[in-house]
Design a protein around this motif. Structure first.
Motif, mmCIF file in Angstrom:
data_model
loop_
_atom_site.group_PDB
_atom_site.id
_atom_site.type_symbol
_atom_site.label_atom_id
_atom_site.label_comp_id
_atom_site.label_asym_id
_atom_site.label_seq_id
_atom_site.Cartn_x
_atom_site.Cartn_y
_atom_site.Cartn_z
ATOM 1 N N UNK A 4 74.743 81.629 -40.249
ATOM 2 C CA UNK A 4 75.894 82.534 -40.239
ATOM 3 C C UNK A 4 75.480 83.980 -40.440
ATOM 4 N N UNK A 5 74.647 84.221 -41.452
ATOM 5 C CA UNK A 5 74.170 85.585 -41.706
ATOM 6 C C UNK A 5 73.349 86.088 -40.518
ATOM 7 N N UNK A 6 72.561 85.204 -39.919
ATOM 8 C CA UNK A 6 71.740 85.583 -38.771
ATOM 9 C C UNK A 6 72.617 86.005 -37.590
ATOM 10 N N UNK A 7 73.609 85.194 -37.249
ATOM 11 C CA UNK A 7 74.470 85.521 -36.103
ATOM 12 C C UNK A 7 75.290 86.783 -36.354
ATOM 13 N N UNK A 8 75.801 86.939 -37.556
ATOM 14 C CA UNK A 8 76.616 88.117 -37.865
ATOM 15 C C UNK A 8 75.785 89.392 -37.788
ATOM 16 N N UNK A 9 74.525 89.326 -38.184
ATOM 17 C CA UNK A 9 73.693 90.519 -38.273
ATOM 18 C C UNK A 9 72.583 90.566 -37.226
ATOM 19 N N UNK A 10 72.708 89.787 -36.185
ATOM 20 C CA UNK A 10 71.653 89.715 -35.176
ATOM 21 C C UNK A 10 71.325 91.076 -34.570
ATOM 22 N N UNK A 11 72.321 91.895 -34.350
ATOM 23 C CA UNK A 11 72.086 93.200 -33.719
ATOM 24 C C UNK A 11 71.979 94.351 -34.713
ATOM 25 N N UNK A 12 72.069 94.042 -35.981
ATOM 26 C CA UNK A 12 72.009 95.091 -37.001
ATOM 27 C C UNK A 12 70.617 95.708 -37.059
ATOM 28 N N UNK A 13 70.568 96.926 -37.564
ATOM 29 C CA UNK A 13 69.273 97.589 -37.756
ATOM 30 C C UNK A 13 68.963 97.804 -39.230
ATOM 31 N N UNK A 14 69.966 97.634 -40.080
ATOM 32 C CA UNK A 14 69.742 97.735 -41.527
ATOM 33 C C UNK A 14 70.859 96.996 -42.258
ATOM 34 N N UNK A 15 70.742 96.915 -43.583
ATOM 35 C CA UNK A 15 71.750 96.272 -44.401
ATOM 36 C C UNK A 15 71.784 94.760 -44.266
#
Length: 120
Positions: A24-35
């Motif tokens: 879940x954390x991976x999919x939600x933040x897959x495109x994130x660059x920080x945080x």
């Protein structure tokens, strides 16, 4: 239903929750660059390893069949996920690059699901 079956089902549910935390954390933040939510992924990885080992022990205690080769492969992947989660968490605290380790943990967790489902 025997009490050992109830325990096994509860441990399996917690195992799924650990998986949900990682993926879940991976999919939600897959495109994130920080945080990145490295604490969530780390907690999920620890949960996965502990409950996975417990599930194998409970299956053996119930005289149910265990595919040791499959379990060894899944444990190996789970340990790499755990190490990647630790690295990501440490890098986040130190201000380093988190994304490679975070994506390794998330991607390999998905691979582990595929091994669990597709391995006969």
């Amino acid at each position: 239903m025997e009490s050992l079956d109830i325990v096994r089902h509860v441990v399996l549910a917690v195992h799924f929750l650990g998986l949900a935390a990682i993926v879940g954390a991976f999919f939600v933040q897959m495109r994130a660059t920080d945080g990145f939510a490295t604490g969530v992924v780390l907690t999920g990885a620890i949960t996965q390893v502990v409950t996975g080992l417990a599930l194998v022990g409970l299956r053996q205690a119930s005289d149910l069949e265990v595919d040791n080769t499959k379990i060894a492969v899944k444990l190996g992947i789970a340990l790499v996920v755990l190490v990647a989660a630790i690295v990501a968490h440490v890098q986040r605290r130190r201000g380093g690059k988190v994304k490679p380790a975070f994506h390794t943990a998330g991607g390999l967790a998905i691979v582990n699901v595929l091994v669990a489902v597709l391995w006969p």
